[in-house]
Design a protein around this motif. Structure first.
Motif, PDB file in Angstrom:
ATOM      1  N   ALA A  35       0.829  -1.202   0.000  1.00  0.00           N
ATOM      2  CA  ALA A  35       0.000   0.000   0.000  1.00  0.00           C
ATOM      3  C   ALA A  35       0.864   1.253   0.000  1.00  0.00           C
ATOM      4  CB  ALA A  35      -0.910   0.003   1.224  1.00  0.00           C
ATOM      5  N   VAL A  36       0.471   2.199  -0.840  1.00  0.00           N
ATOM      6  CA  VAL A  36       1.085   3.523  -0.877  1.00  0.00           C
ATOM      7  C   VAL A  36      -0.068   4.528  -0.905  1.00  0.00           C
ATOM      8  CG1 VAL A  36       2.743   5.035  -2.025  1.00  0.00           C
ATOM      9  CG2 VAL A  36       3.000   2.552  -2.229  1.00  0.00           C
ATOM     10  N   PRO A  37      -0.702   4.752   0.270  1.00  0.00           N
ATOM     11  CA  PRO A  37      -1.880   5.619   0.323  1.00  0.00           C
ATOM     12  C   PRO A  37      -1.647   7.029  -0.206  1.00  0.00           C
ATOM     13  CG  PRO A  37      -1.607   4.434   2.388  1.00  0.00           C
ATOM     14  CD  PRO A  37      -0.389   4.171   1.566  1.00  0.00           C
ATOM     15  N   SER A  38      -0.449   7.578  -0.023  1.00  0.00           N
ATOM     16  CA  SER A  38      -0.184   8.939  -0.482  1.00  0.00           C
ATOM     17  C   SER A  38      -0.300   9.067  -1.998  1.00  0.00           C
ATOM     18  CB  SER A  38       1.197   9.405  -0.022  1.00  0.00           C
ATOM     19  OG  SER A  38       2.212   8.651  -0.664  1.00  0.00           O
ATOM     20  N   ARG A  39      -0.169   7.961  -2.706  1.00  0.00           N
ATOM     21  CA  ARG A  39      -0.288   7.943  -4.173  1.00  0.00           C
ATOM     22  C   ARG A  39      -1.558   7.225  -4.611  1.00  0.00           C
ATOM     23  NH1 ARG A  39       3.120  10.977  -7.316  1.00  0.00           N
ATOM     24  NH2 ARG A  39       2.467   9.556  -8.922  1.00  0.00           N
ATOM     25  N   LEU A  40      -2.479   6.974  -3.666  1.00  0.00           N
ATOM     26  CA  LEU A  40      -3.703   6.212  -3.929  1.00  0.00           C
ATOM     27  C   LEU A  40      -3.375   4.926  -4.666  1.00  0.00           C
ATOM     28  CD1 LEU A  40      -6.223   9.030  -4.929  1.00  0.00           C
ATOM     29  CD2 LEU A  40      -6.009   7.854  -2.734  1.00  0.00           C
ATOM     30  N   GLY A  41      -2.411   4.186  -4.108  1.00  0.00           N
ATOM     31  CA  GLY A  41      -1.957   2.977  -4.771  1.00  0.00           C
ATOM     32  C   GLY A  41      -1.915   1.740  -3.898  1.00  0.00           C
ATOM     33  N   MET A  42      -2.337   0.637  -4.488  1.00  0.00           N
ATOM     34  CA  MET A  42      -2.193  -0.703  -3.917  1.00  0.00           C
ATOM     35  C   MET A  42      -1.598  -1.533  -5.054  1.00  0.00           C
ATOM     36  SD  MET A  42      -2.788  -2.479  -1.140  1.00  0.00           S
ATOM     37  CE  MET A  42      -4.136  -1.673  -0.283  1.00  0.00           C
ATOM     38  N   PHE A  43      -0.336  -1.884  -4.909  1.00  0.00           N
ATOM     39  CA  PHE A  43       0.404  -2.492  -6.005  1.00  0.00           C
ATOM     40  C   PHE A  43       0.806  -3.920  -5.672  1.00  0.00           C
ATOM     41  CE2 PHE A  43       1.210   2.055  -5.838  1.00  0.00           C
ATOM     42  CZ  PHE A  43       0.795   2.450  -7.093  1.00  0.00           C
ATOM     43  N   ILE A  44       0.897  -4.740  -6.707  1.00  0.00           N
ATOM     44  CA  ILE A  44       1.395  -6.105  -6.563  1.00  0.00           C
ATOM     45  C   ILE A  44       2.568  -6.242  -7.532  1.00  0.00           C
ATOM     46  CG2 ILE A  44       0.875  -8.569  -6.678  1.00  0.00           C
ATOM     47  CD1 ILE A  44      -2.102  -7.788  -6.282  1.00  0.00           C
ATOM     48  N   PRO A  45       3.783  -5.930  -7.053  1.00  0.00           N
ATOM     49  CA  PRO A  45       4.943  -6.059  -7.941  1.00  0.00           C
ATOM     50  C   PRO A  45       5.126  -7.505  -8.379  1.00  0.00           C
ATOM     51  CG  PRO A  45       5.521  -4.939  -5.885  1.00  0.00           C
ATOM     52  CD  PRO A  45       4.150  -5.488  -5.718  1.00  0.00           C
ATOM     53  N   ASP A  46       5.792  -7.693  -9.502  1.00  0.00           N
ATOM     54  CA  ASP A  46       6.084  -9.059  -9.951  1.00  0.00           C
ATOM     55  C   ASP A  46       6.955  -9.771  -8.928  1.00  0.00           C
ATOM     56  OD1 ASP A  46       4.654  -9.169 -12.459  1.00  0.00           O
ATOM     57  OD2 ASP A  46       6.061  -7.638 -13.131  1.00  0.00           O
ATOM     58  N   LEU A  47       7.883  -9.047  -8.314  1.00  0.00           N
ATOM     59  CA  LEU A  47       8.687  -9.555  -7.208  1.00  0.00           C
ATOM     60  C   LEU A  47       8.829  -8.441  -6.182  1.00  0.00           C
ATOM     61  CD1 LEU A  47      11.617 -11.325  -9.128  1.00  0.00           C
ATOM     62  CD2 LEU A  47       9.626 -12.429  -8.093  1.00  0.00           C
ATOM     63  N   LEU A  48       8.812  -8.818  -4.929  1.00  0.00           N
ATOM     64  CA  LEU A  48       8.976  -7.869  -3.843  1.00  0.00           C
ATOM     65  C   LEU A  48       9.868  -8.517  -2.798  1.00  0.00           C
ATOM     66  CD1 LEU A  48       7.897  -5.170  -2.530  1.00  0.00           C
ATOM     67  CD2 LEU A  48       6.315  -6.650  -1.293  1.00  0.00           C
ATOM     68  N   VAL A  49      10.929  -7.836  -2.418  1.00  0.00           N
ATOM     69  CA  VAL A  49      11.824  -8.340  -1.381  1.00  0.00           C
ATOM     70  C   VAL A  49      11.574  -7.513  -0.124  1.00  0.00           C
ATOM     71  CG1 VAL A  49      14.214  -8.762  -0.701  1.00  0.00           C
ATOM     72  CG2 VAL A  49      13.550  -8.993  -3.109  1.00  0.00           C
ATOM     73  N   ALA A  50      11.295  -8.231   0.976  1.00  0.00           N
ATOM     74  CA  ALA A  50      10.997  -7.550   2.242  1.00  0.00           C
ATOM     75  C   ALA A  50      11.340  -8.471   3.398  1.00  0.00           C
ATOM     76  CB  ALA A  50       9.519  -7.161   2.304  1.00  0.00           C
ATOM     77  N   PRO A  51      11.601  -7.900   4.571  1.00  0.00           N
ATOM     78  CA  PRO A  51      11.828  -8.718   5.762  1.00  0.00           C
ATOM     79  C   PRO A  51      10.567  -9.521   6.100  1.00  0.00           C
ATOM     80  CG  PRO A  51      12.576  -6.471   6.130  1.00  0.00           C
ATOM     81  CD  PRO A  51      11.804  -6.479   4.850  1.00  0.00           C
ATOM     82  N   VAL A  52      10.738 -10.798   6.386  1.00  0.00           N
ATOM     83  CA  VAL A  52       9.611 -11.677   6.691  1.00  0.00           C
ATOM     84  C   VAL A  52       8.825 -11.148   7.884  1.00  0.00           C
ATOM     85  CG1 VAL A  52       8.950 -14.003   7.439  1.00  0.00           C
ATOM     86  CG2 VAL A  52      10.731 -13.697   5.716  1.00  0.00           C
TER      87      VAL A  52
END
Length: 194
Positions: free
Chosen positions: A77-94
């Protein structure tokens, strides 16, 4: 098949938009995102698209810490940009994603990867980098199979506001190096060309 957009009332509140996104029954296998306040439904990607994402994922697994993960269907979620995105790949801490029900804050991501499809290339080139930069995602890798000058791979970094700096850009066939914390080279010569 091209993407379908579901327009909402421009004055609609972010929470109402997210609730609609979460509760609506969308076509199975489709990718449903909110891009600049508009719900966008895209068909499942083609096999070449998936092969590219899989090859990048394989390289990333060799270098990420054990407490990070690579997600293929995690919404951010990126509310400031009115966005909910599903990248093809996303790297994040579990740990940052463990409690997520439908989405996580974009700010927890370390890397977002998008592979363009013909129908959504503009979103991947314009809307998504602005949102990912605004969220503070340190690195954005764009694999643009449909770039006007031929297939390219561009690494963006150093986000300021909603703008990234281009760190490196190559044509398909040339290697591209991701900096720390990844320190990995991706061989774009392994990518299928349309």
């Amino acid at each position: 098949m091209s993407a379908l957009t579901v327009s909402q009332d421009p004055d609609q509140h972010w929470d109402d938009l997210v609730r609609y996104w979460e509760e609506m029954e969308w076509p199975e296998g489709s990718k449903v995102e909110i891009i600049e306040g508009i719900i966008t439904v895209s068909p499942a990607p083609a096999s070449r698209h998936n092969v590219i994402a899989a090859r990048i994922q394989r390289r990333l697994y060799s270098v990420i810490p054990d407490d990070w993960e690579i997600f293929q269907t995690q919404a951010i979620a990126v509310p400031s940009r009115l966005g909910m995105f599903i990248p093809d790949l996303l790297v994040a801490p579990v740990e940052e994603c463990r409690e997520a029900e439908s989405h996580i804050p974009g700010a927890v991501a370390e890397l977002a990867v998008e592979v363009t499809s013909k129908s959504n290339a503009r979103h991947d080139r314009v809307s998504k980098p602005a949102a990912y930069a605004a969220a503070g995602i340190p690195l954005y890798l764009l694999v643009d199979r449909w770039a006007p000058g031929g297939p390219t791979v561009t690494l963006y970094g150093e986000p300021k506001g909603d703008v990234y700096r281009v760190l490196h850009a190559v044509k398909f066939g040339d290697p591209i190096k991701l900096p720390a914390p990844f320190d990995v080279t991706i061989d774009t010569g392994e990518f299928p060309v349309d």
